[in-house]
Scaffold this motif. Structure first.
Motif, PDB file in Angstrom:
ATOM      1  N   GLY A 441       0.782  -1.230   0.000  1.00  0.00           N
ATOM      2  CA  GLY A 441       0.000   0.000   0.000  1.00  0.00           C
ATOM      3  C   GLY A 441       0.811   1.277   0.000  1.00  0.00           C
ATOM      4  O   GLY A 441       0.251   2.373   0.126  1.00  0.00           O
ATOM      5  N   GLU A 442       2.133   1.163  -0.174  1.00  0.00           N
ATOM      6  CA  GLU A 442       2.967   2.366  -0.211  1.00  0.00           C
ATOM      7  C   GLU A 442       2.924   2.999  -1.599  1.00  0.00           C
ATOM      8  O   GLU A 442       2.654   2.342  -2.598  1.00  0.00           O
ATOM      9  CB  GLU A 442       4.403   2.016   0.166  1.00  0.00           C
ATOM     10  CG  GLU A 442       4.543   1.514   1.603  1.00  0.00           C
ATOM     11  CD  GLU A 442       5.970   1.082   1.915  1.00  0.00           C
ATOM     12  OE1 GLU A 442       6.770   0.977   0.964  1.00  0.00           O
ATOM     13  OE2 GLU A 442       6.260   0.839   3.091  1.00  0.00           O
ATOM     14  N   LEU A 443       3.243   4.284  -1.633  1.00  0.00           N
ATOM     15  CA  LEU A 443       3.178   5.057  -2.878  1.00  0.00           C
ATOM     16  C   LEU A 443       4.521   5.720  -3.140  1.00  0.00           C
ATOM     17  O   LEU A 443       5.127   6.291  -2.232  1.00  0.00           O
ATOM     18  CB  LEU A 443       2.071   6.100  -2.757  1.00  0.00           C
ATOM     19  CG  LEU A 443       1.957   7.244  -3.766  1.00  0.00           C
ATOM     20  CD1 LEU A 443       0.489   7.663  -3.897  1.00  0.00           C
ATOM     21  CD2 LEU A 443       2.776   8.459  -3.329  1.00  0.00           C
ATOM     22  N   TYR A 505       7.848  17.593  -8.421  1.00  0.00           N
ATOM     23  CA  TYR A 505       8.418  17.103  -7.174  1.00  0.00           C
ATOM     24  C   TYR A 505       8.178  15.594  -7.078  1.00  0.00           C
ATOM     25  O   TYR A 505       7.378  15.013  -7.836  1.00  0.00           O
ATOM     26  CB  TYR A 505       7.818  17.813  -5.965  1.00  0.00           C
ATOM     27  CG  TYR A 505       6.313  17.813  -5.900  1.00  0.00           C
ATOM     28  CD1 TYR A 505       5.606  16.815  -5.215  1.00  0.00           C
ATOM     29  CD2 TYR A 505       5.583  18.826  -6.504  1.00  0.00           C
ATOM     30  CE1 TYR A 505       4.229  16.821  -5.152  1.00  0.00           C
ATOM     31  CE2 TYR A 505       4.191  18.844  -6.448  1.00  0.00           C
ATOM     32  CZ  TYR A 505       3.522  17.844  -5.774  1.00  0.00           C
ATOM     33  OH  TYR A 505       2.153  17.852  -5.712  1.00  0.00           O
ATOM     34  N   SER A 506       8.885  14.998  -6.153  1.00  0.00           N
ATOM     35  CA  SER A 506       8.708  13.569  -5.857  1.00  0.00           C
ATOM     36  C   SER A 506       7.937  13.436  -4.562  1.00  0.00           C
ATOM     37  O   SER A 506       8.069  14.269  -3.651  1.00  0.00           O
ATOM     38  CB  SER A 506      10.058  12.866  -5.731  1.00  0.00           C
ATOM     39  OG  SER A 506      10.795  12.978  -6.928  1.00  0.00           O
ATOM     40  N   LEU A 507       7.147  12.371  -4.487  1.00  0.00           N
ATOM     41  CA  LEU A 507       6.294  12.185  -3.321  1.00  0.00           C
ATOM     42  C   LEU A 507       6.253  10.716  -2.934  1.00  0.00           C
ATOM     43  O   LEU A 507       6.201   9.833  -3.797  1.00  0.00           O
ATOM     44  CB  LEU A 507       4.885  12.701  -3.644  1.00  0.00           C
ATOM     45  CG  LEU A 507       3.804  12.661  -2.562  1.00  0.00           C
ATOM     46  CD1 LEU A 507       2.871  13.842  -2.724  1.00  0.00           C
ATOM     47  CD2 LEU A 507       3.009  11.357  -2.663  1.00  0.00           C
ATOM     48  N   SER A 508       6.268  10.452  -1.648  1.00  0.00           N
ATOM     49  CA  SER A 508       6.124   9.079  -1.166  1.00  0.00           C
ATOM     50  C   SER A 508       5.232   9.061   0.062  1.00  0.00           C
ATOM     51  O   SER A 508       5.174  10.031   0.822  1.00  0.00           O
ATOM     52  CB  SER A 508       7.476   8.458  -0.845  1.00  0.00           C
ATOM     53  OG  SER A 508       8.103   9.145   0.223  1.00  0.00           O
ATOM     54  N   SER A 509       4.520   7.951   0.239  1.00  0.00           N
ATOM     55  CA  SER A 509       3.646   7.789   1.394  1.00  0.00           C
ATOM     56  C   SER A 509       3.501   6.309   1.676  1.00  0.00           C
ATOM     57  O   SER A 509       3.380   5.500   0.746  1.00  0.00           O
ATOM     58  CB  SER A 509       2.271   8.408   1.133  1.00  0.00           C
ATOM     59  OG  SER A 509       1.376   8.089   2.168  1.00  0.00           O
TER      60      SER A 509
END
Length: 633
Positions: A441-443, A505-509
């Motif tokens: 479930g990570e992004l 930009y880069s994004l993670s969650s």
């Protein structure tokens, strides 16, 4: 003797009772229920008496009594009055009454405070004020004061007893006393235009009266308070102002007066002329020359505000601006005009209002404007120049002047002009999100957004932020994900006449998707915050969309090989007179492509259309919150 003493006692007692009765004013019990409804405060009585003595002098006497019903109306209890070169506060008194009308405190002139703090660099005005604070509601404040108007006037005191939403008016009256041979003009909005008039010696007395006005209830997306509240504006036809005289009979006359004020203000010293010629040397077109000089203006000057007497309307000399490198909107626009004059390109000094799109065409007055720009006609191309900004691109009409009325100042006088505006479709935000989803479930995502026109303007403060942590906080506010990491922020500013800004930009969650057994639930659009809901209560006023808007999001989601797509939300296509919304999800093997677009034009909808508009927004919000269901193989 006893009879005489008894009579004396009764007379004295009656006198005391009469005095006591006179000390009771405006009991709250006398406010009709119709004026309490939706009200935080009630103007019990306001009287404005203005006597025009001559073109230089006048006297204003005001009484204003306001009952404060609850803490939300407490600001209406305060007093403030601007004083300076043109207004002098000569008398003042006030009192605070309890709900029965009994006086509990008296306020003297010595209780007023004075502040000269101003956003203007130079101003001849200060504020005398009193901040009223009472712990028990309701209560009433009564202020009485007198002003001397000196050194000329371009208008008379306006009459606007209702000063805010949720404020009703029980009674208000305006008296204007004029010498019989002096002409004036009046403009009334949401109240009678015609006054009752009487004659007294060599004067005419005009009276306007208002009674029983209910409070204007504030609603979402409603017309401005200015367009709904009663207001009376008055002006002399011939005026004097700081030793300058002119006519306000027409917009042409207003322009002639402004032209006279700017006479000889455009002269530049020889070294400035030489510099201008060097800057424009080799330019291939007149437009290129204007552009070069505009960029020079932006890089070599800065904006400050100057409001000193006639300087509120007269531009600072161009030579002074060249020497000091600063001025206000009038001086900078005049300076740009002077530089163009050196190379033989005509332009027009122009006044405009940045808060209101339309001038009252039947009521000519420079008081209607609060800003100055420059209009440069180049054949079929007319270029408005915002001379106060170092960041507005050349030729771009920013949102505070686009579609606004203006007055061009020419040698033949004033000429009304309407600035063009951009189509709603030209102002948009387009975002592409390239998302890799893990089986836990990570992004991990790459984001690319393009902002144009008004959205570009909104992003300019973001572009100036030097602290990366502050930029991250602003970006994170656009997402409804509890755990975010943002990095590699980059900006590209396309500084053109139709400007745009690119943000990547880069994004993670690690909390993008939710796991439940063998299923995974994925948010359709994690970036979108919801549109606000309308209240379900009855709506009285039209729905006003001031700025058209279009936003489009494209999400490309790549899912792991050990997951399969079990369910996606159905496509949505809404096309209404007040907006369009499309949501489409397509599947390409292990990739989901989501496209969502909303477009809402600038327009005014009738109040009865509230439910349809609310239903539209409800559907849009639901589409943003929908879930995609994945299943483990």
């Amino acid at each position: 003797m006893k009879r005489f003493i008894s009579i004396l006692y009764l007379v004295f007692f009656s006198f005391v009772v009469t005095l006591a009765q006179k000390e009771c004013f405006y009991p709250v019990s006398q406010i009709p229920d119709s004026l309490r409804k939706n009200a935080y405060s009630v103007v019990r009585y306001e009287s404005n008496d203005f006597e025009y003595i001559n073109s230089e002098n006048g006297v204003l006497k005001v009484t204003r009594a306001v009952t404060i019903l609850n803490d939300k109306g407490s600001d209406a209890a305060n007093f403030s009055d601007g004083v300076g070169k043109f207004w002098k506060l000569k008398k003042f008194s006030g009192k605070i009454l309890d709900q029965t009308g009994k006086v509990i405190k008296k306020i003297k002139m010595s209780d007023l405070r004075t502040s000269s703090i101003s956003t203007e660099l130079a101003t001849d005005e200060s504020i005398s004020y009193y901040e009223c604070s009472q712990p028990v509601y309701p209560y009433t404040v009564v202020y009485e004061y007198e002003e001397d108007w000196v050194n000329g006037m371009m208008d008379f005191p306006s009459f606007s007893p209702m000063q805010d939403f949720q404020q009703s008016v029980q009674q208000a009256v305006y008296h204007l006393t004029m010498p019989m041979n002096v002409k004036f003009q009046a403009f009334a909005r949401n109240m009678p235009q015609t006054a009752d008039s009487t004659m007294e010696k060599n004067h005419s007395i005009y009276t306007w009266m208002l009674n029983g006005l209910p409070a204007i209830d504030e609603e979402d997306l409603m017309p401005s308070f200015y367009t709904l509240a009663p207001r009376l504006q008055l002006k002399p036809v011939m005026f004097s102002f700081d030793k300058s005289t002119g006519s306000l009979a027409s917009w042409q006359d207003v322009g002639q007066w402004l032209w006279m004020l700017s006479a000889k203000q455009d002269e530049l010293p020889p070294d400035a002329v030489q510099k201008i010629q060097e800057i424009t040397s080799g330019a291939r077109s007149e437009k290129e020359k204007v552009k070069r000089l505009y960029h020079y203006l932006q890089s070599s000057t800065r904006y400050v505000s100057i409001q000193l007497g006639i300087g509120s309307y007269q531009p600072m000399p161009a030579a002074t601006v060249y020497k000091t490198g600063f001025s206000d909107c009038k001086g900078l626009s005049n300076y740009m005009m002077a530089m163009l004059k050196v190379i033989g390109i005509p332009s027009f000094y122009t006044i405009i209002n940045t808060d209101r799109a339309h001038l009252i065409t039947s009521f000519a007055s420079p008081r209607q404007a609060n800003h100055a720009i420059l209009i440069v006609p180049l054949g079929k191309d007319t270029i408005p120049l915002e001379c106060t900004s170092s960041v507005v691109p050349f030729g771009y009409i920013h949102h505070e002047i686009a579609g606004h009325d203006a007055l061009l100042v020419t040698s033949a006088g004033g000429r009304l002009y309407h600035l063009p505006s951009y189509p709603d479709s030209a102002s948009y935000v387009r975002t592409a999100m390239y998302i890799n989803l893990s089986n836990s479930g990570e992004l991990q995502a790459k984001i690319h957004s393009v902002y144009t026109l008004s959205h570009y303007e909104e992003m300019l403060p973001f572009e100036k932020i030097a602290n990366n942590d502050d930029r991250i906080k602003i970006i994170a506010a656009d997402y409804h994900l509890p755990s975010l990491k943002i990095s590699n922020i980059a900006l590209v500013d396309h500084h053109d006449s139709l400007p745009s800004l690119e943000l990547t930009y880069s994004l993670s969650s690690d909390t993008y998707a939710t796991l439940s057994g063998s299923h995974m639930f994925v948010s359709v659009n994690p970036r979108k915050n919801l549109y606000p809901f309308f209240s379900s209560k009855f709506r009285k006023y039209p729905i006003v969309i001031q700025n058209g808007n279009m936003e489009s999001d494209t999400l490309i989601i790549t899912i792991p090989n050990d997951l399969t797509i079990e369910k996606v939300p159905a496509d949505i296509s809404l096309q209404k007179s007040f907006g369009k919304f499309f949501s489409h999800i397509s599947i390409h093997d292990k990739t989901l492509k989501i496209v969502q677009t909303i477009a809402i034009p600038a327009e005014e909808l009738p109040a009865k259309g509230k439910d349809d508009f609310k239903s539209f927004l409800d559907t849009v919000n639901q589409a943003y919150q929908d879930q995609i269901v994945l299943r483990k193989l």
